[in-house]
Design an enzyme around this catalytic site. Structure first.
Site, short mmCIF file in Angstrom:
data_model
loop_
_atom_site.label_atom_id
_atom_site.label_comp_id
_atom_site.label_asym_id
_atom_site.label_seq_id
_atom_site.Cartn_x
_atom_site.Cartn_y
_atom_site.Cartn_z
N SER A 1 0.82 -1.22 0.00
CA SER A 1 0.00 0.00 0.00
C SER A 1 0.85 1.27 0.00
O SER A 1 1.82 1.39 0.76
CB SER A 1 -0.91 0.02 1.23
OG SER A 1 -1.48 1.29 1.42
N ARG B 1 -9.55 -1.07 -5.51
CA ARG B 1 -9.99 -0.78 -6.88
C ARG B 1 -8.77 -0.55 -7.78
O ARG B 1 -8.59 0.49 -8.40
CB ARG B 1 -10.91 0.44 -6.94
CG ARG B 1 -12.24 0.24 -6.25
CD ARG B 1 -13.14 1.44 -6.40
NE ARG B 1 -13.54 1.63 -7.79
CZ ARG B 1 -14.58 1.05 -8.37
NH1 ARG B 1 -15.35 0.23 -7.67
NH2 ARG B 1 -14.87 1.28 -9.64
N GLU C 1 -11.16 -0.73 1.17
CA GLU C 1 -9.83 -0.55 1.80
C GLU C 1 -9.74 -1.14 3.20
O GLU C 1 -9.16 -0.55 4.11
CB GLU C 1 -9.46 0.95 1.82
CG GLU C 1 -9.39 1.55 0.42
CD GLU C 1 -8.82 2.96 0.39
OE1 GLU C 1 -8.26 3.39 1.41
OE2 GLU C 1 -8.94 3.60 -0.66
N LEU D 1 -14.50 -2.46 5.98
CA LEU D 1 -15.81 -3.09 6.14
C LEU D 1 -15.72 -4.59 6.39
O LEU D 1 -16.65 -5.19 6.92
CB LEU D 1 -16.68 -2.85 4.90
CG LEU D 1 -16.95 -1.40 4.53
CD1 LEU D 1 -17.77 -1.33 3.25
CD2 LEU D 1 -17.65 -0.66 5.66
N ARG E 1 13.56 4.46 -4.54
CA ARG E 1 13.11 5.27 -3.42
C ARG E 1 13.93 5.00 -2.15
O ARG E 1 14.37 5.93 -1.46
CB ARG E 1 11.62 5.00 -3.17
CG ARG E 1 10.92 5.92 -2.17
CD ARG E 1 11.02 5.44 -0.72
NE ARG E 1 10.75 4.05 -0.52
CZ ARG E 1 9.55 3.53 -0.31
NH1 ARG E 1 8.49 4.30 -0.30
NH2 ARG E 1 9.41 2.22 -0.10
N TYR F 1 0.53 10.05 -13.74
CA TYR F 1 1.38 9.60 -12.64
C TYR F 1 2.49 10.64 -12.47
O TYR F 1 3.23 10.91 -13.41
CB TYR F 1 1.99 8.26 -13.02
CG TYR F 1 2.06 7.23 -11.92
CD1 TYR F 1 2.98 7.35 -10.89
CD2 TYR F 1 1.24 6.12 -11.94
CE1 TYR F 1 3.07 6.38 -9.91
CE2 TYR F 1 1.31 5.14 -10.96
CZ TYR F 1 2.23 5.28 -9.95
OH TYR F 1 2.32 4.32 -8.97
#
Length: 614
Positions: free
Chosen positions: A181, A258, A309, A312, A455, A517
């Site tokens: 994530s 999604r 995400e 739920l 990174r 992006y």
């Protein structure tokens, strides 16, 4: 999920004469044995410094152990930085935050026979995702709150047991798949006082059934992207969903956020691929009974699950569309005089609906960056590169400081690919573009998987770097790119940041718009709070995106780092509708990750807030 008629059930039976078995995962239960604990990717793959030259270690990617002097020079020219070989990567901590223990829950988990761990190392590596903020805090051992327990269910029924016990004992559950994530969605809420249990789905990775006639397949949600494709490729099938995180992200994560893949033009985004999902909530299991290709039975609850995400419930099983493996796979590339020509080319391709599997436009900054990652060649290769450069600048008359590139991937039957290539190159010529070879296209496509490794290397060398994305209508594509770059430049000036990079690429095309992006990085030497500064500038860029007509996110999701804009994006009525679903499915706020709605991580019980709003 139950198997419809004429379906092959994958349990002690043969598929095409091959006996099914547990899928061997690229990511083992002990993730740290294969993956870095402190950042992105495989332990055996990373950038490092040898002498004064940046190199790449490992043979999983096209760089394959290369020395990268051009990249070294680019870093120096762009950031005024000479890389330092003496800076080590961080060591794994030996002390971990003390766990919060709910004895009743822990005892019942022990009695259930479900695998679990309360070891500090297992807890730490699952307390975060892959945002710059997460990795920076991880390196500095700055997390006050990490999971108190990790559990590994092996099937849907195990998940039902865990969620029922958590709801009964008021324990927080955070679903965890590949840990990729970049929205802060799986980062532990730092103010949570209840016991936090991370539900790691990695042991739920079976293919449950396959229907060749219907071209549908059911997988458990914990299967990793590369494992899913490998198993299907063995029987000449593919899902074709290939996000940048494909090597490590999971099917359940794709559904929950999604997700979008690089080959969505042929295969679709995740919402186009999902037939139905099964999700475990504290109120029971949410699942549509019918597996028909389309139904008109009120709101589609698949779409309640997609994008939720982890707030739920837990996705456990997913039915997907599959396609026959394409017989032809061919790469290509194009060069355009400048970004504007590239954008109108992309628009024309989308308008005529002739997109290949992947078509991505890089601006000049990314084009130069990509070229810098090429390893040194022998004299013949260098001579060829010189001739190519001479052809572009002298014969074509292009300015190397303005040109941009498009990478292409074609998949399908041979005659279809040939027809598509012919049309794409014809459209490119209309906008002054010309072919630059399949090798450059393939290299540009695959190098996408390497960029995330940069990174961590950059952070170790006084550079903070991250990406963010949006989707926007075609008439605003160029202006959004210009406005965001200008805003970032102005913000860097305000913070007295002299050495930075802001670049963009158009990665996905649709009838009505595209995905953009952005990559942003700056040298943080002398800046006291570099990540806070980065986030402040990115937030300004996000404000600019929204005011220019862009979306909050195209495929990364909202998570925690963008939840302050959620209400603005979906309206107050939309927020109330989400809260109503949350109240119905999770009234105790067991799934308390704090995603989508700002402020939720401070709530130990969801009911008072909801009652106040009713």
């Amino acid at each position: 999920m139950s198997a419809p008629g004429n379906q092959i059930v994958c349990s002690d039976v043969a598929i095409d004469g091959r006996m099914t078995q547990e899928i061997s995962s690229a990511i083992p239960k002990k993730r740290q044995d294969v993956l870095k604990w402190y950042g992105w990717g495989y332990r055996d793959s990373q950038f490092y410094v040898d002498g004064q030259t940046i190199c790449f270690q490992g043979d999983r990617y096209p760089l394959k152990g290369s020395a990268l002097p051009y990249f070294t020079d680019w870093v120096y020219q762009k950031f005024n930085l000479k890389v330092d070989p003496s800076i080590p990567f961080p060591e794994l901590p030996v002390d971990f935050p003390k766990p919060v223990i709910n004895d009743d829950f822990l005892n019942e988990i022990k009695s259930s026979g479900i695998s679990f761990s309360d070891q500090g190392e297992d807890r730490l590596i699952r307390c975060h995702g892959q945002t710059l903020h997460d990795i920076y805090n991880l390196w500095r051992n700055a997390f006050e709150r990490i999971p108190d327990l990790v559990v590994w269910p092996k099937c849907h029924d195990d998940v039902v047991t865990i969620i029922n016990l958590a709801d009964k004992n008021n324990v927080v559950v955070i679903p965890y798949g590949g840990g990729t994530s970049v929205s802060g969605s799986i980062t532990c809420p730092q103010k949570e006082t209840r016991m936090i249990c991370v539900l790691d789905t990695s042991q739920m990775n079976r293919m449950l059934w396959l229907s060749r006639e219907n071209l549908t397949v059911c997988f458990e949600s914990g299967i990793v992207g590369q494992d899913l494709e490998r198993e299907l490729n063995k029987i000449n099938l593919t899902v074709g969903h290939e996000p940048d995180s494909y090597e490590f992200s999971t099917l359940g994560g794709w559904v929950a956020t999604r997700a979008s893949g690089m080959k969505k033009n042929v295969y679709g985004n995740i919402e186009d691929l999902v037939v139905k999902v099964k999700m475990v909530t504290p109120k029971g299991v949410l699942e549509r009974e019918c597996s028909a290709p389309r139904v008109s039975c009120g709101p589609d609850f698949n779409h309640l699950v997609m994008g939720s995400e982890g707030t739920l419930g837990v996705v456990t099983e997913v039915v997907l569309k599959v396609r026959p493996l394409p017989p032809v796979k061919r790469y290509g590339s194009l060069v355009f005089p400048d970004f504007e020509y590239g954008v109108v080319f992309m628009r024309e391709v989308a308008k005529r609906r002739c997109q290949p599997a992947s078509v991505r436009l890089m601006d000049n900054e990314q084009f130069i960056f990509g070229q810098s990652l090429k390893p040194v060649k022998g004299w013949l290769g260098s001579a060829i590169d010189y001739l190519k450069k001479s052809y572009i600048t002298n014969f074509k008359g292009l300015d190397l400081t303005k040109i941009c590139a498009v990478t292409l991937l074609f998949e399908g039957e041979s005659e279809d690919v040939q027809r598509q290539e012919s049309l794409i190159y014809k459209i490119a010529k209309k906008y002054k573009g010309f072919p630059a070879g399949g090798q450059n296209g393939e290299r540009g496509y695959i190098l996408t998987f390497v960029i995330a490794y940069i990174r961590d290397f950059a952070l170790n060398q006084d550079i903070v770097a991250e990406s963010f994305e949006t989707s926007v209508s075609w008439d605003r594509c160029s202006s959004v790119c210009r406005n965001v770059k200008r805003r970032v430049k102005d913000e860097c000036s305000r913070y007295n940041i002299k050495h930075f990079l802001i670049s963009c690429r158009v990665t996905q095309t649709y009838d009505a718009g595209c995905c953009i992006y952005f990559y942003f990085a700056f040298k943080y030497t002398g800046i006291l709070n570099p990540v806070e500064t980065y986030e402040a500038i990115e937030n300004s860029a996000r404000d600019e995106i929204l005011s220019s007509g862009g979306s909050l996110s195209h495929h990364h999701g909202v998570g925690k780092i963008r939840n302050k804009w959620y209400k603005q994006t979906v309206s107050e009525v939309g927020c109330n509708l989400y809260e109503a679903a949350k109240r119905e499915l999770d009234p105790k706020n067991i799934f308390a990750a704090g995603n989508l709605r700002p402020g939720i991580e401070e709530e130990n019980n969801f009911i008072p807030l909801l009652k106040a709003k009713l």
